[in-house]
Design a protein around this motif. Structure first.
Motif, short mmCIF file in Angstrom:
data_model
loop_
_atom_site.label_atom_id
_atom_site.label_comp_id
_atom_site.label_asym_id
_atom_site.label_seq_id
_atom_site.Cartn_x
_atom_site.Cartn_y
_atom_site.Cartn_z
N LEU A 21 -7.04 -5.05 -17.06
CA LEU A 21 -6.09 -4.62 -15.96
C LEU A 21 -5.70 -5.16 -15.32
CD1 LEU A 21 -7.30 -0.68 -15.24
CD2 LEU A 21 -5.56 -1.39 -17.71
N ALA A 22 -4.11 -6.11 -14.93
CA ALA A 22 -3.78 -7.69 -14.24
C ALA A 22 -2.64 -7.14 -13.94
CB ALA A 22 -4.01 -8.85 -15.62
N PRO A 23 -3.19 -7.08 -12.21
CA PRO A 23 -2.18 -6.67 -11.61
C PRO A 23 -1.30 -8.00 -11.20
CG PRO A 23 -3.24 -6.10 -10.86
CD PRO A 23 -3.68 -6.07 -12.53
N GLN A 24 0.06 -8.24 -11.37
CA GLN A 24 0.21 -9.53 -11.06
C GLN A 24 1.21 -9.93 -9.42
OE1 GLN A 24 2.79 -11.93 -14.61
NE2 GLN A 24 0.75 -11.35 -15.56
N LEU A 25 0.43 -10.70 -9.03
CA LEU A 25 1.03 -9.99 -7.02
C LEU A 25 1.56 -11.37 -6.45
CD1 LEU A 25 -2.22 -9.13 -5.84
CD2 LEU A 25 -0.15 -7.24 -7.16
N SER A 26 2.93 -11.35 -6.09
CA SER A 26 3.51 -12.30 -5.66
C SER A 26 2.81 -12.57 -3.61
CB SER A 26 5.17 -11.96 -6.27
OG SER A 26 5.76 -11.09 -4.86
N GLY A 27 2.30 -11.73 -3.27
CA GLY A 27 2.66 -11.73 -2.12
C GLY A 27 3.65 -10.97 -0.87
N GLY A 28 4.57 -10.33 -2.22
CA GLY A 28 6.00 -10.05 -1.56
C GLY A 28 5.94 -8.33 -0.97
N LYS A 29 7.20 -8.07 -0.38
CA LYS A 29 6.52 -6.03 -0.77
C LYS A 29 6.55 -5.43 -1.66
CE LYS A 29 12.01 -5.95 -1.57
NZ LYS A 29 12.21 -7.27 -2.43
N ASP A 30 7.49 -6.04 -2.96
CA ASP A 30 7.04 -5.27 -4.64
C ASP A 30 5.61 -4.86 -4.87
OD1 ASP A 30 10.38 -4.26 -3.82
OD2 ASP A 30 10.26 -5.44 -4.58
N SER A 31 5.28 -6.38 -4.76
CA SER A 31 4.14 -6.35 -5.06
C SER A 31 1.83 -5.89 -4.33
CB SER A 31 3.07 -8.07 -5.77
OG SER A 31 2.89 -8.41 -4.34
N ALA A 32 3.16 -5.63 -3.29
CA ALA A 32 2.08 -4.36 -2.51
C ALA A 32 2.18 -2.56 -2.73
CB ALA A 32 2.48 -4.89 -0.63
N VAL A 33 3.11 -2.81 -2.76
CA VAL A 33 3.51 -0.99 -3.42
C VAL A 33 3.23 -0.82 -4.98
CG1 VAL A 33 5.43 0.66 -3.74
CG2 VAL A 33 5.93 -0.68 -1.85
N THR A 34 3.23 -1.88 -5.76
CA THR A 34 2.74 -2.04 -6.67
C THR A 34 1.27 -1.65 -6.88
OG1 THR A 34 4.68 -3.10 -7.75
CG2 THR A 34 2.18 -3.45 -9.15
N MET A 35 0.30 -2.13 -6.09
CA MET A 35 -0.63 -2.75 -6.20
C MET A 35 -1.62 -1.18 -5.70
SD MET A 35 -3.07 -4.46 -7.09
CE MET A 35 -4.88 -4.93 -7.12
N ALA A 36 -1.03 -0.48 -4.67
CA ALA A 36 -1.17 0.35 -4.19
C ALA A 36 -1.23 1.57 -5.30
CB ALA A 36 -0.45 1.16 -3.05
N VAL A 37 0.30 1.64 -6.46
CA VAL A 37 0.35 2.69 -6.71
C VAL A 37 -0.30 2.89 -8.36
CG1 VAL A 37 2.32 3.76 -8.86
CG2 VAL A 37 3.25 3.08 -6.56
N PHE A 38 -0.74 1.26 -8.64
CA PHE A 38 -1.43 1.38 -9.99
C PHE A 38 -3.31 1.62 -9.53
CE2 PHE A 38 -4.54 -2.70 -10.87
CZ PHE A 38 -5.12 -1.92 -12.60
N MET A 39 -3.48 1.20 -8.36
CA MET A 39 -4.68 1.51 -8.30
C MET A 39 -5.66 3.12 -8.06
SD MET A 39 -6.97 -1.37 -8.51
CE MET A 39 -7.91 -0.80 -7.60
N GLU A 40 -4.35 3.65 -7.44
CA GLU A 40 -4.73 4.84 -6.93
C GLU A 40 -4.37 5.53 -8.95
OE1 GLU A 40 -1.29 7.42 -6.02
OE2 GLU A 40 -2.17 8.02 -4.70
N ALA A 41 -3.37 4.61 -9.52
CA ALA A 41 -4.03 5.12 -11.20
C ALA A 41 -5.31 5.22 -11.56
CB ALA A 41 -2.95 4.72 -12.03
N ALA A 42 -5.48 3.80 -11.01
CA ALA A 42 -6.46 2.81 -12.05
C ALA A 42 -7.75 3.86 -11.43
CB ALA A 42 -7.17 1.40 -11.53
N GLN A 43 -8.15 4.50 -9.88
CA GLN A 43 -9.11 4.98 -9.27
C GLN A 43 -9.38 6.53 -9.61
OE1 GLN A 43 -8.27 4.59 -5.45
NE2 GLN A 43 -8.86 2.42 -5.28
N ALA A 44 -7.94 7.02 -10.09
CA ALA A 44 -7.98 8.32 -10.92
C ALA A 44 -8.41 8.03 -12.37
CB ALA A 44 -6.49 8.65 -10.48
N HIS A 45 -8.37 7.55 -13.18
CA HIS A 45 -8.85 6.94 -14.29
C HIS A 45 -10.42 6.86 -14.27
CE1 HIS A 45 -4.76 7.47 -15.21
NE2 HIS A 45 -4.74 7.48 -16.86
#
Length: 241
Positions: A21-45
């Motif tokens: 599972l490979a999130p690509q992070l820019s350091g910007g506003k959208d990558s932070a939100v993406t990481m939060a949403v994605f990691m919530e799902a990854a932990q749930a799974h």
């Protein structure tokens, strides 16, 4: 924090079916939100241990750390690492990569802006900017190769990879047309799917989420989706806030 974070997403893939599972992070506003949403799902799974985050560095074109009025603000490379660790990814599973090219005596050297100018005999321009897919997504894809080689030998089948990105529909027509989930590569070595978990988030929801966020972001990347590097004068005027 935005209520969007609590909304179920019909396009959420089966995260347990992937080897990486490979999130690509820019350091910007959208990558932070993406990481939060994605990691919530990854932990749930129950698959957070399969996460390796990536940041494609643009070298001297990266938005650097600055000190203003006695306060230090991190550069985007540091911010990407902070966004990864803030949501539970160990430091040794955050990888920064950069584009390279053949140098003297067969060595690899950074494919910097100056190297780009020397190779093509011109500065980057509108329509063929420096900081786009070939300097980011393609570099990260190449970085997967050693892992794919080892895992394919171990698994006896193509390695399944989920690429997670923070693209949103309201950033432009090309991103609006991009599917929230799609297969981008399939061959005998790897099958790569792409997921955009916050594709339908409006800018207002992203801003609301950041009001209570546990991680900072690059302010330059909050004003515009077009200025992903400091080569900002190339961006269309309409996209620069």
């Amino acid at each position: 924090m935005s209520s969007f974070l609590l909304r179920p997403t019909s396009t959420t893939p089966d995260l347990a079916s992937y080897d990486l599972l490979a999130p690509q992070l820019s350091g910007g506003k959208d990558s932070a939100v993406t990481m939060a949403v994605f990691m919530e799902a990854a932990q749930a799974h129950g698959v957070a241990d399969r996460v390796v985050s990536y940041h494609a560095s643009l070298g001297v074109l990266e938005w650097p750390a600055v000190v203003f009025d006695g306060v230090r603000y991190p550069g985007v490379s540091e911010l990407a690492a902070l966004q990864s660790s803030a949501f539970g990814v160990p430091a040794n599973r955050h990888v920064e990569v950069s584009r390279t090219m053949p140098g003297p005596h067969g060595t690899l050297v950074p494919h910097s802006l100056l190297a780009e100018i020397a190779a093509y005999g011109r500065f980057p321009r509108m329509g063929s900017p420096y900081c786009r897919k070939h300097a980011k997504e393609s570099v990260i894809s190449s970085a997967w190769t050693p892992l794919v080689r080892d895992l394919r030998r171990e698994l006896g089948r193509p390695v399944r990879i989920l690429k997670i990105m923070g693209l949103r529909s309201d950033e432009g027509p090309d991103r609006r047309k991009r599917a929230a989930f799609r297969t981008v590569l399939a061959n005998g070595a790897r099958i790569v799917d792409e997921w955009l978990p916050i594709k339908d988030w409006p800018a207002a929801a992203v801003k609301e989420w950041h009001e209570g966020a546990p991680v900072p972001y690059c302010l330059a990347l909050f004003t515009s989706s077009a200025v992903s590097c400091s080569w900002v004068w190339e961006a269309p005027r309409s996209t620069v806030g």
